[in-house]
Structure formats: C-alpha cells, structure tokens
Motif scaffolding. Structure first.
Motif, short mmCIF file in Angstrom:
data_model
loop_
_atom_site.label_atom_id
_atom_site.label_comp_id
_atom_site.label_asym_id
_atom_site.label_seq_id
_atom_site.Cartn_x
_atom_site.Cartn_y
_atom_site.Cartn_z
N UNK A 51 -16.68 -4.49 -7.82
CA UNK A 51 -16.06 -5.82 -7.89
C UNK A 51 -15.02 -6.00 -6.78
N UNK A 52 -14.80 -7.23 -6.43
CA UNK A 52 -13.82 -7.53 -5.40
C UNK A 52 -12.45 -7.03 -5.87
N UNK A 53 -11.72 -6.38 -5.00
CA UNK A 53 -10.43 -5.82 -5.42
C UNK A 53 -9.33 -6.87 -5.44
N UNK A 54 -8.24 -6.53 -6.11
CA UNK A 54 -7.02 -7.30 -5.93
C UNK A 54 -6.36 -6.75 -4.67
N UNK A 55 -5.87 -7.64 -3.84
CA UNK A 55 -5.20 -7.26 -2.60
C UNK A 55 -3.70 -7.40 -2.81
N UNK A 100 -9.10 -0.49 5.00
CA UNK A 100 -8.55 -1.60 5.76
C UNK A 100 -8.91 -1.40 7.23
N UNK A 101 -9.67 -2.32 7.80
CA UNK A 101 -10.12 -2.20 9.18
C UNK A 101 -9.19 -2.90 10.15
N UNK A 102 -8.63 -4.00 9.72
CA UNK A 102 -7.74 -4.79 10.57
C UNK A 102 -6.77 -5.52 9.66
N UNK A 103 -5.52 -5.68 10.11
CA UNK A 103 -4.53 -6.42 9.32
C UNK A 103 -3.51 -7.04 10.25
N UNK A 104 -2.97 -8.16 9.83
CA UNK A 104 -1.97 -8.84 10.66
C UNK A 104 -1.20 -9.84 9.79
N UNK A 105 0.08 -9.89 9.99
CA UNK A 105 0.94 -10.88 9.36
C UNK A 105 1.83 -11.44 10.47
N UNK A 106 1.76 -12.75 10.69
CA UNK A 106 2.53 -13.41 11.76
C UNK A 106 3.18 -14.68 11.24
N UNK A 107 4.15 -15.15 11.99
CA UNK A 107 4.73 -16.46 11.70
C UNK A 107 3.64 -17.51 11.87
N UNK A 108 3.62 -18.46 10.94
CA UNK A 108 2.62 -19.53 11.03
C UNK A 108 2.90 -20.35 12.29
N UNK A 109 1.87 -20.70 13.06
CA UNK A 109 2.10 -21.42 14.32
C UNK A 109 2.62 -22.85 14.15
N UNK A 113 9.77 -8.01 8.85
CA UNK A 113 9.32 -7.21 9.99
C UNK A 113 8.25 -6.18 9.63
N UNK A 114 8.06 -5.91 8.36
CA UNK A 114 7.08 -4.91 7.95
C UNK A 114 6.24 -5.43 6.81
N UNK A 115 5.03 -4.94 6.75
CA UNK A 115 4.13 -5.33 5.67
C UNK A 115 3.20 -4.17 5.35
N UNK A 116 2.68 -4.21 4.13
CA UNK A 116 1.77 -3.15 3.67
C UNK A 116 0.71 -3.79 2.77
N UNK A 117 -0.53 -3.37 2.97
CA UNK A 117 -1.64 -3.82 2.14
C UNK A 117 -2.11 -2.66 1.28
N UNK A 118 -2.47 -2.94 0.03
CA UNK A 118 -3.09 -1.94 -0.82
C UNK A 118 -4.08 -2.65 -1.73
N UNK A 119 -4.97 -1.87 -2.34
CA UNK A 119 -6.00 -2.43 -3.19
C UNK A 119 -5.85 -1.95 -4.61
N UNK A 120 -6.15 -2.81 -5.55
CA UNK A 120 -6.07 -2.47 -6.97
C UNK A 120 -7.38 -2.84 -7.64
N UNK A 155 -3.87 -12.15 7.76
CA UNK A 155 -5.29 -11.91 7.99
C UNK A 155 -5.57 -10.42 7.87
N UNK A 156 -6.73 -10.10 7.39
CA UNK A 156 -7.13 -8.70 7.24
C UNK A 156 -8.64 -8.63 7.10
N UNK A 157 -9.17 -7.47 7.42
CA UNK A 157 -10.58 -7.19 7.20
C UNK A 157 -10.67 -5.83 6.52
N UNK A 158 -11.47 -5.75 5.47
CA UNK A 158 -11.64 -4.47 4.77
C UNK A 158 -13.11 -4.23 4.46
N UNK A 159 -13.44 -2.97 4.18
CA UNK A 159 -14.82 -2.55 3.92
C UNK A 159 -14.88 -1.72 2.64
#
Length: 168
Positions: A105-109, A75-84, A161-168, A93-97
């Motif tokens: 194959x594309x992972x499940x996020x 995970x290179x970048x990640x963000x979760x915000x209130x929708x404007x 207030x908190x979030x976590x990303x993982x790949x499957x 939003x997130x960027x991964x490599x």
C-alpha cells in the motif's frame, strides 16, 4: 482389555486398524492447515511464509493482508524550496521507489522541517491522496515502482534550513 470386550472384532485386529494411521495423518494435516490460516495475518508479514500463504489462499480463496514494509521505500530524490510565487509557502518534491519483493500500500510520507538551530519547526504525515494530489490510480505500489510527490505547504516558521523525509 476387559473380559466383556475380549473376542470382539474391534480389539482383535479388525479392518479398522488400517485406517488409524491414515486418519491421524489427515487430521494432523487439517490441523496444520487450520493453524496456518488462523495465523495468516502474522505469517503473511514474514518473507519466508508469504509465498506459501499466497499459494494456499489461491486454492482456498482466502485473502492475505497487504504486504507492509515501510523501510523498503527508497527516497530517490527530494527537495524543499521557497515557493516561487507564494510568500510563506514551501514547494516540496520527492521521488521514491518500492524496493520490497511484493506490491505494498502507498505509504504515509512524514516530513520534518527544522530551523537554523536544528529544532523541529514542523512535522506532519501526509496520506497518498495528499502527496499525489488525488487518490492513487492503484491501491498498491508495485515492486520496483516509483512515485513522484509534488505539493505546496505553508512554512511553519521562518528560516527553515533542514528537512527530513520518512515513510510509515
């Protein structure tokens, strides 16, 4: 040898004895190849065996299962915000490599959201077509390739207030 076969060519050192070691070696090689091909799905997941199997399958026109190593996604970048503009929605939003040695194959996020008390308020796994906004252009993400995720989701509870990303 029994008396009724003594003196026959097969038991007196005929030409067949020269073929026995070669035939045994050929049969052993065929057995090893058969075992390799029969167990290729499991062996293809091993980084040491995969190059060998790729070479064998190129010659024999067989297929290997895609390389799967979810831990190799970084995970290179990640963000979760209130929708404007939409109340009760979040913009994710997130960027991964793919840091694996091979395309995969594309992972499940998997996105987990927590409230101010640290309790899980929502959790969901997203398929590639969901987080990319449509089917991917390629079936696999190349080694070293990156992808950007952008999606809007409903907020499962107030005060996330908190979030976590993982790949499957």
């Amino acid at each position: 040898a029994p008396s009724f076969v003594r003196g026959t060519r097969a038991f007196t050192g005929g030409a067949r004895e020269h073929w026995v070691p070669a035939a045994a070696a050929a049969l052993a090689l065929l057995l090893a190849l058969q075992l390799l091909l029969a167990d290729r799905a499991r062996l293809a997941a091993d980084p040491q065996w995969r190059p060998v199997l790729e070479t064998v399958c190129k010659v024999l026109f067989c297929e290997l299962p895609p390389w799967r190593e979810p831990k190799a996604f970084t995970l290179l970048q990640r963000d979760v915000r209130q929708h404007p503009r939409i109340p009760g929605a979040l913009r994710v939003s997130a960027t991964f490599r793919n840091d694996a040695r091979w395309p995969q194959p594309w992972p499940q996020l998997r996105l987990t959201l927590a409230d101010v008390n640290g309790r899980t308020a929502g959790e969901r796994s997203f398929r590639a077509d969901e987080y990319l906004g449509g089917p991917p252009n390629q079936a696999e993400l190349v080694s070293g390739g990156s992808a950007t995720v952008a999606m809007d989701i409903l907020e499962p509870a107030a005060r996330i207030v908190a979030y976590d990303f993982s790949f499957r």
